[in-house]
Scaffold this motif. Structure first.
Motif, short mmCIF file in Angstrom:
data_model
loop_
_atom_site.label_atom_id
_atom_site.label_comp_id
_atom_site.label_asym_id
_atom_site.label_seq_id
_atom_site.Cartn_x
_atom_site.Cartn_y
_atom_site.Cartn_z
N UNK A 1 -12.94 -41.30 -7.15
CA UNK A 1 -12.16 -40.37 -5.94
C UNK A 1 -12.29 -38.94 -6.29
N UNK A 2 -12.09 -38.67 -7.33
CA UNK A 2 -12.31 -37.19 -7.95
C UNK A 2 -13.70 -36.43 -7.54
N UNK A 3 -14.70 -37.31 -7.62
CA UNK A 3 -16.12 -36.73 -7.42
C UNK A 3 -16.10 -36.75 -5.87
N UNK A 4 -15.61 -37.65 -5.20
CA UNK A 4 -15.61 -37.73 -3.67
C UNK A 4 -15.03 -36.70 -3.21
N UNK A 5 -13.77 -36.13 -3.62
CA UNK A 5 -13.02 -35.15 -3.16
C UNK A 5 -13.34 -33.78 -3.34
N UNK A 6 -14.05 -33.67 -4.83
CA UNK A 6 -14.09 -32.31 -5.13
C UNK A 6 -15.44 -31.78 -5.15
N UNK A 7 -16.85 -32.79 -5.22
CA UNK A 7 -17.96 -32.19 -5.25
C UNK A 7 -18.51 -31.43 -4.04
N UNK B 1 -11.79 -8.99 8.95
CA UNK B 1 -10.51 -9.68 8.51
C UNK B 1 -10.68 -11.18 8.43
N UNK B 2 -11.56 -11.80 9.51
CA UNK B 2 -11.66 -13.21 9.36
C UNK B 2 -12.65 -13.57 8.19
N UNK B 3 -13.42 -12.55 7.78
CA UNK B 3 -14.20 -12.81 6.57
C UNK B 3 -13.13 -12.84 5.08
N UNK B 4 -12.22 -11.93 5.29
CA UNK B 4 -11.25 -11.74 4.25
C UNK B 4 -10.43 -13.16 4.20
N UNK B 5 -10.22 -13.73 5.25
CA UNK B 5 -9.44 -15.05 5.28
C UNK B 5 -10.26 -16.13 4.76
N UNK B 6 -11.60 -16.04 5.36
CA UNK B 6 -12.37 -17.09 4.81
C UNK B 6 -12.95 -16.67 3.28
N UNK B 7 -12.61 -15.87 2.64
CA UNK B 7 -13.22 -15.47 1.30
C UNK B 7 -11.86 -16.05 0.39
N UNK B 8 -10.68 -16.03 0.79
CA UNK B 8 -9.51 -16.18 0.47
C UNK B 8 -9.13 -17.69 0.31
N UNK B 9 -9.73 -18.44 1.45
CA UNK B 9 -9.38 -19.86 1.84
C UNK B 9 -10.33 -20.71 0.66
N UNK B 10 -11.56 -20.41 0.70
CA UNK B 10 -12.26 -21.22 -0.35
C UNK B 10 -11.68 -21.17 -1.63
N UNK B 11 -11.46 -19.92 -2.22
CA UNK B 11 -10.82 -19.86 -3.47
C UNK B 11 -9.54 -20.58 -3.70
N UNK B 12 -8.59 -20.55 -2.64
CA UNK B 12 -7.53 -21.16 -2.78
C UNK B 12 -7.84 -22.81 -2.83
N UNK B 13 -8.71 -23.15 -1.87
CA UNK B 13 -9.06 -24.84 -2.09
C UNK B 13 -9.74 -25.01 -3.57
N UNK B 14 -10.59 -24.22 -3.96
CA UNK B 14 -10.88 -24.58 -5.27
C UNK B 14 -9.83 -24.58 -6.27
N UNK B 15 -8.82 -23.77 -6.16
CA UNK B 15 -7.81 -23.67 -7.16
C UNK B 15 -7.09 -24.82 -6.76
N UNK B 16 -6.97 -25.28 -5.63
CA UNK B 16 -6.03 -26.65 -5.59
C UNK B 16 -6.50 -27.69 -5.86
N UNK B 17 -7.94 -27.96 -6.21
CA UNK B 17 -8.69 -28.92 -6.63
C UNK B 17 -8.72 -29.19 -8.14
N UNK B 18 -7.82 -28.15 -8.78
CA UNK B 18 -7.84 -28.13 -10.31
C UNK B 18 -7.21 -29.63 -10.72
N UNK B 19 -5.97 -30.04 -10.16
CA UNK B 19 -5.72 -31.23 -10.63
C UNK B 19 -6.44 -32.31 -10.19
N UNK B 20 -7.01 -32.67 -9.16
CA UNK B 20 -8.06 -33.59 -9.38
C UNK B 20 -9.28 -33.40 -9.89
#
Length: 629
Positions: free
Chosen positions: A169-175, A320-339
């Motif tokens: 499950x971790x590989x499926x959701x994080x890779x 402005x859109x790029x700045x949101x896109x730049x923060x979003x993947x970093x935020x998602x990467x950080x949110x996958x720390x627990x998984x």
């Protein structure tokens, strides 16, 4: 539960009242993560296709805001600089439409590429998890009995099932997210630099904050996740142990204590899981707060740039859109720390099984013809290093003879059989079968010559016929029926509604204990072994059935060496040799009559078993008479 007699001590992984909050560090987070990824190596070609599809998808998604920025510029230019008189509208909607169609096409192709990529990635992850399960299953069959005896079954099952599922499950959701978000962050940074390098540097101030927060959270929560899965295995072991002995729990009225122990372990697991999830989930709100601050700063500074004429409105809109896109993947990467941490913690537990030392490799020796002569020559053995159980034991067993092994509990009777089966190897000395050291015989060839019936029956979910035929994969129906008749299984099978097609429960609870034992004896006979080992094999049958089995075994002993471990001395009177063991040594051997006449250890056992009841009764009568007087 008590340690089985004749076996090494069973190590328990903590007790039900283990201190709550004790965290265990990950042994090697980076190494374990690389090892998980290394299992994807057989799918390199598919991974290359996935990488190409991901790059295409990310590139098209990243190009979208820049294309839409041209549409904004077209509209803004039309409003600020009207078209010549006579034009139908101040804005060139044809050009705007073409730009929007281009953006739509990019997003559609990106979505299609991402869909194919997700399907391929899902397939290789499931194949990898399948291979991991296969490797663990194969490993378990190659592990020495010493390791399996030292592991609670629930703990080992938890590693084989729960931990492997969690890894998948971790590989499926994080890779996929790691790949997509990582490439997205790189692509967005490149596009931002093409618009304004100094605004990009301002936007990237969020990276040190993200790294600091993520590092602190991972360092704190990793040990919690390791301890969470460790306690999950302990809870499974406790449940499996309790359920397998639920009759004893009820008989001794231990239900409240068992429930209290379960509640304590369950609460401990809940506390550890809550702490691990809570600490790791702190990443998301912190990252969202940092992202919102970055968004405000970029909007303000971008507006000033438009006002000063240094940047167009379309460029600022895209930035402005790029700045949101730049923060979003970093935020998602950080949110996958627990998984990620949970998956690596489970992977470490699985790899701990895969890294266990295996049984020594089989020799290339060729078994001698089936004769049945067994020789123990100066054998010494101990389950724990420095604690010998059998010392300098020598025994010669003639082909076709019946050897009974008796003695008090812990004398080494079952251990002697375990050594003969090569469940364990001797520490010194050697065991010969037909003059050949059993260590020079492949284990499968050795064990194919031995039929073994234990006191604890083992039956699998299936028909009675299948359970008997399990002893010999090549057995014909006629051979199975002959074994069933010889062991008197046939006598009770016909009283069942479906006869030999009767389905036995996993634990055999739908037939009696004696009937289960008869089936296991028939299974050993259908194997047609040259050596027969009966470890208290008749302890669960009634007296009449025991006599019938003795007659059947006497007829089947022709050219078959038999080892009989028995506490009831009445079952071994006809044995050719009776071996009496005490403290891992042979103290007496001979036939029944000679050992009784010698008046030694065997005679004491015989008196304790057959004369003890009469002595106790006489003592009780005398005591009662004294009270009456």
């Amino acid at each position: 539960m008590s340690t089985p007699p004749g076996r090494g001590p069973i190590r328990r992984q903590g007790g039900p009242m283990m201190g709550i909050g004790a965290a265990e560090k990950s042994h090697d987070f980076k190494g374990s993560a690389r090892r998980v990824l290394g299992r994807l190596r057989p799918h390199r070609a598919t991974l290359a296709v996935i990488l190409v599809l991901t790059v295409c998808s990310v590139a098209l998604n990243v190009a979208g805001p820049k294309i839409l920025g041209h549409a904004v510029d077209e509209i803004y230019s039309g409003l600020m600089h009207p078209r010549p008189r006579g034009a139908k509208a101040p804005i060139d909607f044809g050009a705007v439409g073409r730009i929007l169609l281009l953006a739509l096409g990019c997003y559609l192709v990106a979505a299609l590429a991402q869909l194919v990529q997700a399907r391929l990635l899902n397939r290789i992850v499931q194949l990898t998890v399948r291979d991991l399960r296969r490797d663990v299953e194969t490993k378990v069959h190659r592990l020495p009995l010493r390791y399996l005896d030292g592991q609670p079954r629930g703990e080992l099952l938890s590693r084989v099932t729960n931990d492997i599922d969690n890894v998948g499950q971790s590989m499926q959701q994080t890779m996929s997210q790691l790949l997509v978000n990582g490439l997205t962050a790189i692509g967005v940074v490149v596009m931002m630099f093409t618009i304004s390098w100094w605004l990009t540097l301002v936007a990237m101030l969020a990276i040190p904050i993200v790294m600091l927060v993520t590092g602190r959270v991972m360092k704190r929560s990793q040990g919690m996740f390791v301890q969470q899965w460790k306690n999950t295995g302990e809870l499974n072991a406790q449940i499996e142990e309790t359920y397998s002995a639920h009759e004893l729990v009820k008989v001794f009225g231990r239900g409240p204590q068992v429930q209290a122990a379960f509640a304590a372990k369950n609460d401990e697991l809940m506390t550890l899981s809550w702490r691990a999830q809570f600490v790791s989930s702190l990443v998301m709100p912190i990252m969202m707060f940092v992202g919102n601050l970055q968004y405000v700063v970029v909007c303000v500074l971008g507006g000033l740039q438009v006002a000063s004429g240094n940047l167009s409105l379309g460029d600022v809109t895209a930035f402005v859109q790029y700045s949101r896109q730049f923060t979003q993947p970093i935020t998602q990467l950080a949110s996958m720390v627990n998984l990620l941490q949970s998956g690596v913690a489970s992977a470490e537990r699985v790899f701990a099984v895969l890294d266990q030392p295996e049984e020594p490799a089989d020799a290339d020796g060729i078994p001698q013809p089936r004769g049945g002569r067994v020789s123990f020559e100066d054998v010494s053995f101990g389950y724990a290093e420095g604690v010998p159980l059998i010392e300098h034991l020598t025994l010669e067993v003639e082909p076709g003879s019946t050897v009974a092994i008796v003695g008090p509990t812990g004398a080494g009777k079952t251990t002697l059989v375990n050594l003969l089966m090569r469940f364990y190897d001797v520490d010194s000395g050697r065991i010969l079968l037909d003059g050949q050291d059993i260590r020079d015989i492949p284990r499968s060839a050795l064990r194919s010559r031995i039929g073994m019936v234990l006191q604890d029956t083992w039956l699998f979910h299936g028909t009675i016929y299948d359970n008997i035929a399990y002893g010999n994969a090549k057995a014909t129906p006629q051979q199975v029926m002959e074994a069933a008749r010889a062991t008197y299984v046939d006598r009770f099978v016909h009283s069942l509604p479906d006869g030999y097609d009767t389905i036995i429960d996993e634990d055999g609870t739908n037939i009696s204990a004696g009937e289960r034992q008869l089936i296991t004896i028939a299974r050993a006979f259908v194997a047609n072994p040259s050596l027969l080992i009966l470890d208290e094999a008749t302890s669960s049958v009634d007296t009449r059935t025991e006599l019938l089995l003795q007659q059947a075994m006497a007829a089947l002993r022709t050219d078959r060496t038999s080892f009989v471990i028995a506490h009831r001395l009445s079952t071994i009177r006809d044995a050719n040799v009776i071996v009496v063991m005490e403290h891992g040594r042979i103290v007496e051997q001979g036939d029944h009559a000679s050992l009784l006449a010698a008046g030694g250890a065997y005679a004491r056992l015989h008196r304790a078993q057959f004369e003890g009841a009469a002595v106790d009764a006489d003592s009780a009568d005398a005591e009662a008479a004294g009270r009456a007087t």
